[in-house]
Design a protein around this motif. Structure first.
Motif, PDB file in Angstrom:
ATOM      1  N   ALA A   1       0.606  -7.995   5.549  1.00  0.00           N
ATOM      2  CA  ALA A   1      -0.756  -8.207   5.071  1.00  0.00           C
ATOM      3  C   ALA A   1      -1.056  -7.336   3.864  1.00  0.00           C
ATOM      4  CB  ALA A   1      -1.752  -7.920   6.194  1.00  0.00           C
ATOM      5  N   TRP A   2      -0.653  -6.088   3.927  1.00  0.00           N
ATOM      6  CA  TRP A   2      -0.898  -5.150   2.832  1.00  0.00           C
ATOM      7  C   TRP A   2      -0.261  -5.639   1.535  1.00  0.00           C
ATOM      8  CZ3 TRP A   2       2.813  -0.843   1.568  1.00  0.00           C
ATOM      9  CH2 TRP A   2       2.309   0.003   0.574  1.00  0.00           C
ATOM     10  N   LYS A   3       0.919  -6.217   1.614  1.00  0.00           N
ATOM     11  CA  LYS A   3       1.600  -6.708   0.418  1.00  0.00           C
ATOM     12  C   LYS A   3       0.867  -7.889  -0.225  1.00  0.00           C
ATOM     13  CE  LYS A   3       5.019  -3.807   0.690  1.00  0.00           C
ATOM     14  NZ  LYS A   3       5.296  -2.805  -0.364  1.00  0.00           N
TER      15      LYS A   3
ATOM     16  N   LEU B   1       8.139  -9.318  -4.557  1.00  0.00           N
ATOM     17  CA  LEU B   1       7.137 -10.090  -5.282  1.00  0.00           C
ATOM     18  C   LEU B   1       5.939  -9.225  -5.675  1.00  0.00           C
ATOM     19  CD1 LEU B   1       7.380 -13.290  -3.093  1.00  0.00           C
ATOM     20  CD2 LEU B   1       7.805 -13.225  -5.569  1.00  0.00           C
ATOM     21  N   ARG B   2       5.490  -8.380  -4.747  1.00  0.00           N
ATOM     22  CA  ARG B   2       4.339  -7.524  -5.073  1.00  0.00           C
ATOM     23  C   ARG B   2       4.691  -6.521  -6.156  1.00  0.00           C
ATOM     24  NH1 ARG B   2      -0.805  -6.162  -2.876  1.00  0.00           N
ATOM     25  NH2 ARG B   2      -1.744  -4.938  -4.556  1.00  0.00           N
ATOM     26  N   GLU B   3       5.871  -5.939  -6.105  1.00  0.00           N
ATOM     27  CA  GLU B   3       6.266  -4.988  -7.141  1.00  0.00           C
ATOM     28  C   GLU B   3       6.376  -5.682  -8.497  1.00  0.00           C
ATOM     29  OE1 GLU B   3       9.625  -1.556  -8.100  1.00  0.00           O
ATOM     30  OE2 GLU B   3       9.899  -2.920  -6.395  1.00  0.00           O
ATOM     31  N   ALA B   4       6.904  -6.894  -8.502  1.00  0.00           N
ATOM     32  CA  ALA B   4       7.027  -7.634  -9.760  1.00  0.00           C
ATOM     33  C   ALA B   4       5.661  -7.981 -10.336  1.00  0.00           C
ATOM     34  CB  ALA B   4       7.836  -8.905  -9.537  1.00  0.00           C
ATOM     35  N   PHE B   5       4.674  -8.189  -9.474  1.00  0.00           N
ATOM     36  CA  PHE B   5       3.341  -8.580  -9.940  1.00  0.00           C
ATOM     37  C   PHE B   5       2.583  -7.418 -10.553  1.00  0.00           C
ATOM     38  CE2 PHE B   5      -1.236  -9.100  -8.759  1.00  0.00           C
ATOM     39  CZ  PHE B   5      -1.549  -9.976  -9.781  1.00  0.00           C
ATOM     40  N   ASP B   6       2.442  -6.310  -9.799  1.00  0.00           N
ATOM     41  CA  ASP B   6       1.604  -5.226 -10.316  1.00  0.00           C
ATOM     42  C   ASP B   6       2.205  -3.839 -10.143  1.00  0.00           C
ATOM     43  OD1 ASP B   6       1.323  -4.786  -7.597  1.00  0.00           O
ATOM     44  OD2 ASP B   6      -0.838  -5.141  -7.525  1.00  0.00           O
ATOM     45  N   GLY B   7       3.482  -3.772  -9.756  1.00  0.00           N
ATOM     46  CA  GLY B   7       4.139  -2.478  -9.626  1.00  0.00           C
ATOM     47  C   GLY B   7       3.876  -1.763  -8.320  1.00  0.00           C
ATOM     48  N   GLU B   8       3.083  -2.360  -7.428  1.00  0.00           N
ATOM     49  CA  GLU B   8       2.772  -1.734  -6.138  1.00  0.00           C
ATOM     50  C   GLU B   8       4.014  -1.675  -5.258  1.00  0.00           C
ATOM     51  OE1 GLU B   8       0.625   0.277  -3.582  1.00  0.00           O
ATOM     52  OE2 GLU B   8      -0.596  -0.787  -5.061  1.00  0.00           O
ATOM     53  N   THR B   9       4.331  -0.485  -4.772  1.00  0.00           N
ATOM     54  CA  THR B   9       5.481  -0.306  -3.886  1.00  0.00           C
ATOM     55  C   THR B   9       5.052   0.519  -2.677  1.00  0.00           C
ATOM     56  OG1 THR B   9       6.190   1.712  -5.020  1.00  0.00           O
ATOM     57  CG2 THR B   9       7.125  -0.384  -5.810  1.00  0.00           C
ATOM     58  N   GLY B  10       5.926   0.597  -1.700  1.00  0.00           N
ATOM     59  CA  GLY B  10       5.657   1.414  -0.526  1.00  0.00           C
ATOM     60  C   GLY B  10       6.166   0.751   0.728  1.00  0.00           C
ATOM     61  N   GLU B  11       6.554   1.579   1.694  1.00  0.00           N
ATOM     62  CA  GLU B  11       7.117   1.066   2.936  1.00  0.00           C
ATOM     63  C   GLU B  11       6.045   0.577   3.890  1.00  0.00           C
ATOM     64  OE1 GLU B  11       9.886   2.628   6.660  1.00  0.00           O
ATOM     65  OE2 GLU B  11       9.782   3.776   4.801  1.00  0.00           O
ATOM     66  N   GLY B  12       4.876   1.211   3.853  1.00  0.00           N
ATOM     67  CA  GLY B  12       3.822   0.831   4.772  1.00  0.00           C
ATOM     68  C   GLY B  12       2.462   1.065   4.158  1.00  0.00           C
ATOM     69  N   PRO B  13       1.441   0.428   4.715  1.00  0.00           N
ATOM     70  CA  PRO B  13       0.097   0.547   4.153  1.00  0.00           C
ATOM     71  C   PRO B  13      -0.508   1.917   4.379  1.00  0.00           C
ATOM     72  CG  PRO B  13       0.034  -0.684   6.197  1.00  0.00           C
ATOM     73  CD  PRO B  13       1.488  -0.447   5.892  1.00  0.00           C
ATOM     74  N   PRO B  14      -1.469   2.299   3.549  1.00  0.00           N
ATOM     75  CA  PRO B  14      -2.178   3.562   3.783  1.00  0.00           C
ATOM     76  C   PRO B  14      -3.003   3.467   5.062  1.00  0.00           C
ATOM     77  CG  PRO B  14      -3.239   2.296   2.028  1.00  0.00           C
ATOM     78  CD  PRO B  14      -1.960   1.588   2.361  1.00  0.00           C
ATOM     79  N   SER B  15      -3.362   4.620   5.602  1.00  0.00           N
ATOM     80  CA  SER B  15      -4.053   4.639   6.897  1.00  0.00           C
ATOM     81  C   SER B  15      -5.378   3.902   6.866  1.00  0.00           C
ATOM     82  CB  SER B  15      -4.276   6.087   7.349  1.00  0.00           C
ATOM     83  OG  SER B  15      -5.050   6.785   6.386  1.00  0.00           O
ATOM     84  N   GLU B  16      -6.013   3.850   5.685  1.00  0.00           N
ATOM     85  CA  GLU B  16      -7.311   3.182   5.617  1.00  0.00           C
ATOM     86  C   GLU B  16      -7.213   1.668   5.485  1.00  0.00           C
ATOM     87  OE1 GLU B  16      -6.305   4.505   1.336  1.00  0.00           O
ATOM     88  OE2 GLU B  16      -6.099   5.282   3.390  1.00  0.00           O
ATOM     89  N   PHE B  17      -5.989   1.138   5.333  1.00  0.00           N
ATOM     90  CA  PHE B  17      -5.867  -0.317   5.222  1.00  0.00           C
ATOM     91  C   PHE B  17      -6.235  -0.940   6.567  1.00  0.00           C
ATOM     92  CE2 PHE B  17      -3.563  -4.357   5.494  1.00  0.00           C
ATOM     93  CZ  PHE B  17      -4.014  -4.963   4.334  1.00  0.00           C
ATOM     94  N   PRO B  18      -7.175  -1.896   6.571  1.00  0.00           N
ATOM     95  CA  PRO B  18      -7.636  -2.436   7.856  1.00  0.00           C
ATOM     96  C   PRO B  18      -6.594  -3.298   8.544  1.00  0.00           C
ATOM     97  CG  PRO B  18      -8.584  -3.657   6.039  1.00  0.00           C
ATOM     98  CD  PRO B  18      -7.859  -2.504   5.433  1.00  0.00           C
ATOM     99  N   VAL B  19      -6.633  -3.303   9.853  1.00  0.00           N
ATOM    100  CA  VAL B  19      -5.757  -4.175  10.628  1.00  0.00           C
ATOM    101  C   VAL B  19      -6.316  -5.593  10.532  1.00  0.00           C
ATOM    102  CG1 VAL B  19      -4.893  -4.705  12.928  1.00  0.00           C
ATOM    103  CG2 VAL B  19      -5.141  -2.331  12.201  1.00  0.00           C
ATOM    104  N   PRO B  20      -5.482  -6.559  10.138  1.00  0.00           N
ATOM    105  CA  PRO B  20      -5.979  -7.938  10.025  1.00  0.00           C
ATOM    106  C   PRO B  20      -6.418  -8.494  11.380  1.00  0.00           C
ATOM    107  CG  PRO B  20      -3.865  -7.672   8.921  1.00  0.00           C
ATOM    108  CD  PRO B  20      -4.092  -6.435   9.725  1.00  0.00           C
TER     109      PRO B  20
END
Length: 200
Positions: A51-53, A181-200
């Motif tokens: 979801a975060w991606k 795909l997300r990195e190619a779009f806007d450079g966003e990387t990371g293994e997991g979402p930040p703690s404040e990212f809401p659970v879908p």
């Protein structure tokens, strides 16, 4: 979350599978959970990372393709929503799928439908479709696990244990696609979402 209370109440203490409620993070369950808790927490971690991606991405980002691949973030939202519906509503519960999937013939269109049909879809509608499918899966699993546990299987079908494992595998594979795909779009990387990212 009190692990002993969770066990005594059957499914209701397993992360993410209290009907109508999002999963709760619990370090103790993550480190030392039983088979059911570990399986469900792993599935929920994969869902949340996927979801975060896909969140905060506009139409251009959801339709971005890499090389000759047909895979897009928008198509992945539709594909994984269909996987949720097919496995948990169709295969497991014998229930009708969401109306968006009513005209699909999985035998002939499984490989192409999601990528082709998502091209002109609104980003918020794509994300909403996936969220609705996930919520329906949680509710179906809450009922079946509370009654029968991981060994539940419809006549002639796979066990719930096998089905959850299959969906974890599906998310793990496609979250890797979403990473690229997300990195190619806007450079966003990371293994997991930040703690404040809401659970879908």
């Amino acid at each position: 979350m009190d692990t002993d209370t969770a066990r005594s109440s059957g499914l209701t203490g397993a992360p993410g599978f209290t009907a109508g409620r999002p999963p709760e993070w619990d370090v103790g369950i993550f480190l030392r959970g039983d088979e059911l808790q570990t399986a469900l927490l792993t599935l929920e971690r994969n869902r949340r990372t996927f979801a975060w991606k896909c969140w905060g991405v506009d139409s251009n980002g959801l339709q971005l393709r890499l090389g000759r691949s047909a895979i897009t973030l928008g198509g992945l939202l539709k594909h994984l929503a269909l996987c949720e519906e097919t496995k948990f509503q169709g295969d497991l519960a014998g229930a009708p799928l969401l109306p968006e999937f009513g005209e699909i013939d999985p035998e002939s269109t499984w490989e192409t439908w999601a990528w082709e049909s998502a091209k002109d879809d609104d980003p918020d509608e794509l994300r909403d479709l996936w969220v609705r499918a996930v919520h329906r899966s949680r509710e179906t699993l809450a009922g079946l696990l509370a009654e029968s546990g991981l060994d539940y299987a419809p006549e002639g079908g796979m066990s719930l244990r096998r089905l959850i494992s299959d969906l974890i595998e599906e998310y793990a594979r496609h979250t890797g696609h979403a990473d690229l795909l997300r990195e190619a779009f806007d450079g966003e990387t990371g293994e997991g979402p930040p703690s404040e990212f809401p659970v879908p």
